[in-house]
Scaffold this motif. Structure first.
Motif, PDB file in Angstrom:
ATOM      1  N   VAL A 170      19.137  16.201 -37.345  1.00 33.24           N
ATOM      2  CA  VAL A 170      17.816  15.818 -37.117  1.00 33.24           C
ATOM      3  C   VAL A 170      16.928  16.820 -36.455  1.00 33.24           C
ATOM      4  O   VAL A 170      15.659  17.149 -36.862  1.00 33.24           O
ATOM      5  CB  VAL A 170      17.456  14.192 -36.485  1.00 33.24           C
ATOM      6  N   ILE A 171      17.459  17.606 -35.421  1.00 32.75           N
ATOM      7  CA  ILE A 171      16.695  18.532 -34.715  1.00 32.75           C
ATOM      8  C   ILE A 171      16.573  19.750 -35.868  1.00 32.75           C
ATOM      9  O   ILE A 171      15.423  20.323 -35.873  1.00 32.75           O
ATOM     10  CB  ILE A 171      17.314  19.026 -33.487  1.00 32.75           C
ATOM     11  N   GLY A 172      17.636  19.976 -36.515  1.00 33.89           N
ATOM     12  CA  GLY A 172      17.281  21.170 -37.621  1.00 33.89           C
ATOM     13  C   GLY A 172      16.291  20.795 -38.502  1.00 33.89           C
ATOM     14  O   GLY A 172      15.361  21.486 -38.887  1.00 33.89           O
ATOM     15  N   TRP A 173      16.341  19.308 -39.074  1.00 28.08           N
ATOM     16  CA  TRP A 173      15.481  18.891 -40.054  1.00 28.08           C
ATOM     17  C   TRP A 173      14.081  18.719 -39.679  1.00 28.08           C
ATOM     18  O   TRP A 173      12.985  19.355 -39.957  1.00 28.08           O
ATOM     19  CB  TRP A 173      15.894  17.588 -40.663  1.00 28.08           C
ATOM     20  N   LEU A 174      13.900  17.970 -38.455  1.00 22.93           N
ATOM     21  CA  LEU A 174      12.496  17.588 -38.183  1.00 22.93           C
ATOM     22  C   LEU A 174      11.859  18.625 -36.894  1.00 22.93           C
ATOM     23  O   LEU A 174      10.733  19.100 -36.983  1.00 22.93           O
ATOM     24  CB  LEU A 174      12.513  16.244 -37.532  1.00 22.93           C
ATOM     25  N   VAL A 175      12.724  19.014 -36.036  1.00 30.31           N
ATOM     26  CA  VAL A 175      12.216  19.772 -35.062  1.00 30.31           C
ATOM     27  C   VAL A 175      11.895  21.109 -35.550  1.00 30.31           C
ATOM     28  O   VAL A 175      10.902  21.664 -35.362  1.00 30.31           O
ATOM     29  CB  VAL A 175      13.219  19.835 -33.724  1.00 30.31           C
ATOM     30  N   ASP A 176      13.000  21.734 -36.247  1.00 30.35           N
ATOM     31  CA  ASP A 176      12.870  23.029 -36.729  1.00 30.35           C
ATOM     32  C   ASP A 176      11.735  23.210 -37.832  1.00 30.35           C
ATOM     33  O   ASP A 176      11.000  24.043 -38.241  1.00 30.35           O
ATOM     34  CB  ASP A 176      13.922  23.778 -37.122  1.00 30.35           C
ATOM     35  N   THR A 228      31.132  22.522 -28.386  1.00 32.70           N
ATOM     36  CA  THR A 228      32.489  22.064 -28.433  1.00 32.70           C
ATOM     37  C   THR A 228      33.018  20.672 -29.086  1.00 32.70           C
ATOM     38  O   THR A 228      34.106  20.537 -29.258  1.00 32.70           O
ATOM     39  CB  THR A 228      32.708  21.953 -26.813  1.00 32.70           C
ATOM     40  N   ARG A 229      32.267  20.035 -29.429  1.00 26.61           N
ATOM     41  CA  ARG A 229      32.234  18.635 -30.091  1.00 26.61           C
ATOM     42  C   ARG A 229      31.952  18.604 -31.607  1.00 26.61           C
ATOM     43  O   ARG A 229      31.772  17.633 -32.033  1.00 26.61           O
ATOM     44  CB  ARG A 229      31.813  17.564 -29.400  1.00 26.61           C
ATOM     45  N   ALA A 230      31.685  19.836 -32.232  1.00 24.99           N
ATOM     46  CA  ALA A 230      31.337  19.985 -33.761  1.00 24.99           C
ATOM     47  C   ALA A 230      32.492  19.283 -34.451  1.00 24.99           C
ATOM     48  O   ALA A 230      33.539  19.558 -34.001  1.00 24.99           O
ATOM     49  CB  ALA A 230      30.784  21.247 -34.135  1.00 24.99           C
ATOM     50  N   PRO A 231      32.164  18.729 -35.613  1.00 28.16           N
ATOM     51  CA  PRO A 231      33.325  17.923 -36.137  1.00 28.16           C
ATOM     52  C   PRO A 231      34.189  19.044 -37.121  1.00 28.16           C
ATOM     53  O   PRO A 231      35.254  18.288 -37.813  1.00 28.16           O
ATOM     54  CB  PRO A 231      32.510  16.863 -36.934  1.00 28.16           C
ATOM     55  N   SER A 232      33.887  19.925 -37.138  1.00 27.00           N
ATOM     56  CA  SER A 232      34.624  20.976 -37.848  1.00 27.00           C
ATOM     57  C   SER A 232      34.299  22.260 -37.501  1.00 27.00           C
ATOM     58  O   SER A 232      33.515  22.760 -37.118  1.00 27.00           O
ATOM     59  CB  SER A 232      34.418  20.546 -39.611  1.00 27.00           C
ATOM     60  N   ALA A 248      30.802  26.922 -36.345  1.00 28.03           N
ATOM     61  CA  ALA A 248      30.477  28.249 -36.471  1.00 28.03           C
ATOM     62  C   ALA A 248      28.941  28.304 -37.032  1.00 28.03           C
ATOM     63  O   ALA A 248      28.168  29.075 -36.398  1.00 28.03           O
ATOM     64  CB  ALA A 248      31.227  28.945 -37.730  1.00 28.03           C
ATOM     65  N   ILE A 249      28.518  27.100 -37.540  1.00 24.48           N
ATOM     66  CA  ILE A 249      27.032  27.195 -38.119  1.00 24.48           C
ATOM     67  C   ILE A 249      26.193  27.043 -36.530  1.00 24.48           C
ATOM     68  O   ILE A 249      25.237  27.799 -36.364  1.00 24.48           O
ATOM     69  CB  ILE A 249      26.856  26.084 -38.817  1.00 24.48           C
ATOM     70  N   LEU A 250      26.723  25.927 -35.959  1.00 25.07           N
ATOM     71  CA  LEU A 250      26.043  25.584 -34.738  1.00 25.07           C
ATOM     72  C   LEU A 250      25.866  26.819 -33.585  1.00 25.07           C
ATOM     73  O   LEU A 250      24.742  27.025 -33.177  1.00 25.07           O
ATOM     74  CB  LEU A 250      26.512  24.372 -33.995  1.00 25.07           C
ATOM     75  N   LEU A 251      27.061  27.613 -33.685  1.00 30.49           N
ATOM     76  CA  LEU A 251      26.948  28.807 -32.654  1.00 30.49           C
ATOM     77  C   LEU A 251      26.110  29.554 -33.172  1.00 30.49           C
ATOM     78  O   LEU A 251      25.259  30.294 -32.389  1.00 30.49           O
ATOM     79  CB  LEU A 251      28.453  29.318 -32.705  1.00 30.49           C
ATOM     80  N   GLN A 297      16.653  24.876 -40.498  1.00 28.91           N
ATOM     81  CA  GLN A 297      16.258  23.594 -41.168  1.00 28.91           C
ATOM     82  C   GLN A 297      17.196  23.212 -42.368  1.00 28.91           C
ATOM     83  O   GLN A 297      17.411  22.029 -42.374  1.00 28.91           O
ATOM     84  CB  GLN A 297      14.586  23.889 -41.706  1.00 28.91           C
ATOM     85  N   ARG A 298      17.525  24.008 -42.953  1.00 29.15           N
ATOM     86  CA  ARG A 298      18.307  23.696 -44.331  1.00 29.15           C
ATOM     87  C   ARG A 298      19.965  23.256 -43.579  1.00 29.15           C
ATOM     88  O   ARG A 298      20.345  22.154 -44.320  1.00 29.15           O
ATOM     89  CB  ARG A 298      18.523  25.210 -45.165  1.00 29.15           C
ATOM     90  N   GLN A 299      20.488  23.810 -42.440  1.00 30.56           N
ATOM     91  CA  GLN A 299      21.737  23.222 -42.232  1.00 30.56           C
ATOM     92  C   GLN A 299      21.559  22.023 -41.719  1.00 30.56           C
ATOM     93  O   GLN A 299      22.464  21.108 -41.720  1.00 30.56           O
ATOM     94  CB  GLN A 299      22.246  24.461 -41.037  1.00 30.56           C
ATOM     95  N   GLY A 300      20.358  21.576 -41.023  1.00 36.33           N
ATOM     96  CA  GLY A 300      20.428  20.343 -40.436  1.00 36.33           C
ATOM     97  C   GLY A 300      20.260  19.244 -41.628  1.00 36.33           C
ATOM     98  O   GLY A 300      20.780  18.350 -41.597  1.00 36.33           O
ATOM     99  N   TYR A 301      19.373  19.582 -42.806  1.00 32.78           N
ATOM    100  CA  TYR A 301      19.392  18.623 -43.509  1.00 32.78           C
ATOM    101  C   TYR A 301      20.538  18.465 -44.430  1.00 32.78           C
ATOM    102  O   TYR A 301      20.893  17.429 -44.730  1.00 32.78           O
ATOM    103  CB  TYR A 301      18.098  19.230 -44.649  1.00 32.78           C
ATOM    104  N   GLU A 302      21.251  19.650 -44.572  1.00 34.92           N
ATOM    105  CA  GLU A 302      22.498  19.413 -45.448  1.00 34.92           C
ATOM    106  C   GLU A 302      23.466  18.637 -44.488  1.00 34.92           C
ATOM    107  O   GLU A 302      24.315  17.665 -45.064  1.00 34.92           O
ATOM    108  CB  GLU A 302      23.120  20.983 -45.704  1.00 34.92           C
ATOM    109  N   LEU A 303      23.554  18.747 -43.128  1.00 32.74           N
ATOM    110  CA  LEU A 303      24.380  18.019 -42.353  1.00 32.74           C
ATOM    111  C   LEU A 303      24.055  16.590 -42.551  1.00 32.74           C
ATOM    112  O   LEU A 303      24.975  15.724 -42.377  1.00 32.74           O
ATOM    113  CB  LEU A 303      24.275  18.498 -40.949  1.00 32.74           C
TER     114      LEU A 303
END
Lengths: 94, 307
Positions: free
Chosen positions: B122-128, B56-60, B65-68, B161-167
């Protein structure tokens, strides 16, 4: 607190020209809900153009052991395979 | 008779063929497999919460949409895995009960809070990233349904992972405050990510048997090292510092050396004393219980329609 929905097996046709293939299972109250859940669960990235759902309880399977004598009749009929027949190398188109 | 079945099982494993649902298998193999698949499924389901916190607090709209989509994928991964566990005779409702009663565990990483939006990256990049490291070898698990579920999951994790790193790259091009957020999130998630591979090999008593059975393909320490080697150049490219003063290239080994992990922290989190353990389980229990009337109503509707 437990109202469990029955288990359904899901089969997908990946694209036109291919058979439906088993991809997994899910729980749903009825067939229509099973189809909708299958769409949401197994085709989020266009993996399918057609879905079958079958109640898991309605599937009859052969014996668990895949080396079972059930499949033995196929094993001793080598003459069903084209390589059983000796044909000279110089016979064309065969 | 059992001897013959066991020989058949052993031969299947020895030839690196897959065990399928209705095959005979040793009880310990079935038990280990159910536990591993269930805990993996629970991790996917609980893993929806830390990131779901930011939907609900995604910046755009794009980020939302990506996070959902990503959180939906986590739900899907959980469902693939519960489905695989059920082929071994486990019951999905029982597994959910085991999760919310604390009878089965889930990955320790999801007991850490997501304090800022950089945590999503960071969760996308490191955790995933760590999850991918763990999961790619599991696509060759000796248990067929698990291996097939892992193939589907790994295909989808790459987007995560890619969406996290791009973010993170985007934030690093932003303000000084945004760069500080990325560094802070990296500092908080680095060590817990290394803990995701489990205890060190000398404290992992079941590893040997799991490797013999093709349930596990590499040891915890091997995978941890592989993850460090993959991640250091990504951190350099991103422009963040990994919070480990002992991290340095070892030319002799051709790998990175890194500092000692604080295993007492992992032990504490696994025992239920991480920052968010109670919150995660409470949220899952509430969702399950609040959904009960829906399950009951749908069943009643189906029964009525069938009669």
């Amino acid at each position: 607190m437990s109202s469990s929905w029955p288990l359904w097996e899901v089969f997908l046709r990946g694209k036109r020209g291919l058979n439906h293939v088993h991809v997994g299972s899910l729980h749903a109250a009825d067939a229509e809900m099973a189809l909708r859940h299958a769409r949401d669960l197994y085709t989020r990235r266009n993996e399918g153009v057609s879905i079958w759902v079958v109640r898991a309880a309605d599937v009859t399977a052969s014996s668990p052991d895949e080396k079972d004598p059930f499949f033995a009749p196929a094993a001793d009929k080598v003459y069903r395979h084209p390589t059983f027949y000796d044909i000279p190398d110089d016979v064309p188109h065969m | 008779m059992t001897d013959l079945l066991e020989q058949h099982f052993d031969a299947t494993i020895a030839h690196d063929r897959r065990i399928e649902p209705r095959d005979w298998m040793p009880d310990a193999y079935r038990k280990t497999m159910v536990r591993q698949i269930a805990q993996h499924a629970h991790s996917e389901i609980i893993g929806m919460q830390p990131e779901g916190n930011w939907i609900t607090r995604a910046p755009s709209l794009r980020r939302k949409a990506i996070l959902l989509a990503k959180v939906q994928d986590e739900a899907g991964h959980g469902m693939y895995l519960y489905s695989a566990a059920e082929t071994l005779g486990a019951d999905r409702a029982d597994l959910t009960e085991l999760l919310i009663s604390g009878g089965q565990k889930y990955s320790s990483i999801f007991n850490y809070p997501t304090l800022t939006y950089a945590d999503v990256g960071v969760i996308g990049w490191l955790v995933d990233g760590a999850a991918i490291c763990n999961q790619v070898p599991l696509c060759r698990s000796s248990y067929g349904p698990y291996a097939r579920a892992m193939v589907r999951i790994c295909k989808e994790e790459s987007f995560h992972q890619r969406q996290g790193y791009e973010l993170l790259l985007t934030m690093m091009r932003g303000t000084e405050a945004q760069r500080a957020m990325v560094q802070d999130a990296t500092n908080r998630f680095w060590w817990p990510s290394l803990m995701m591979f489990g205890p060190p090999d000398d404290r992992s008593p079941n590893t040997e048997r799991s490797m013999a059975w093709g349930i596990k393909r590499h040891t915890n320490d091997e995978l941890r090292q592989r993850f460090v080697d993959m991640t250091v150049p990504q951190a350099d490219k991103l422009g963040v510092t990994l919070p480990d003063p002992d991290l340095r290239w070892n030319g002799e080994r051709g790998r990175y050396d890194f500092g000692a992990v604080d295993w007492s922290e992992l032990d504490a989190v696994i025992k239920g004393n991480g920052p968010c353990n109670a919150q995660r389980i409470d949220a899952r229990r509430k969702a399950h219980e609040d959904g009960d009337w829906v399950r009951a109503a749908a069943l009643a509707h189906a029964a009525k329609a069938a009669s």
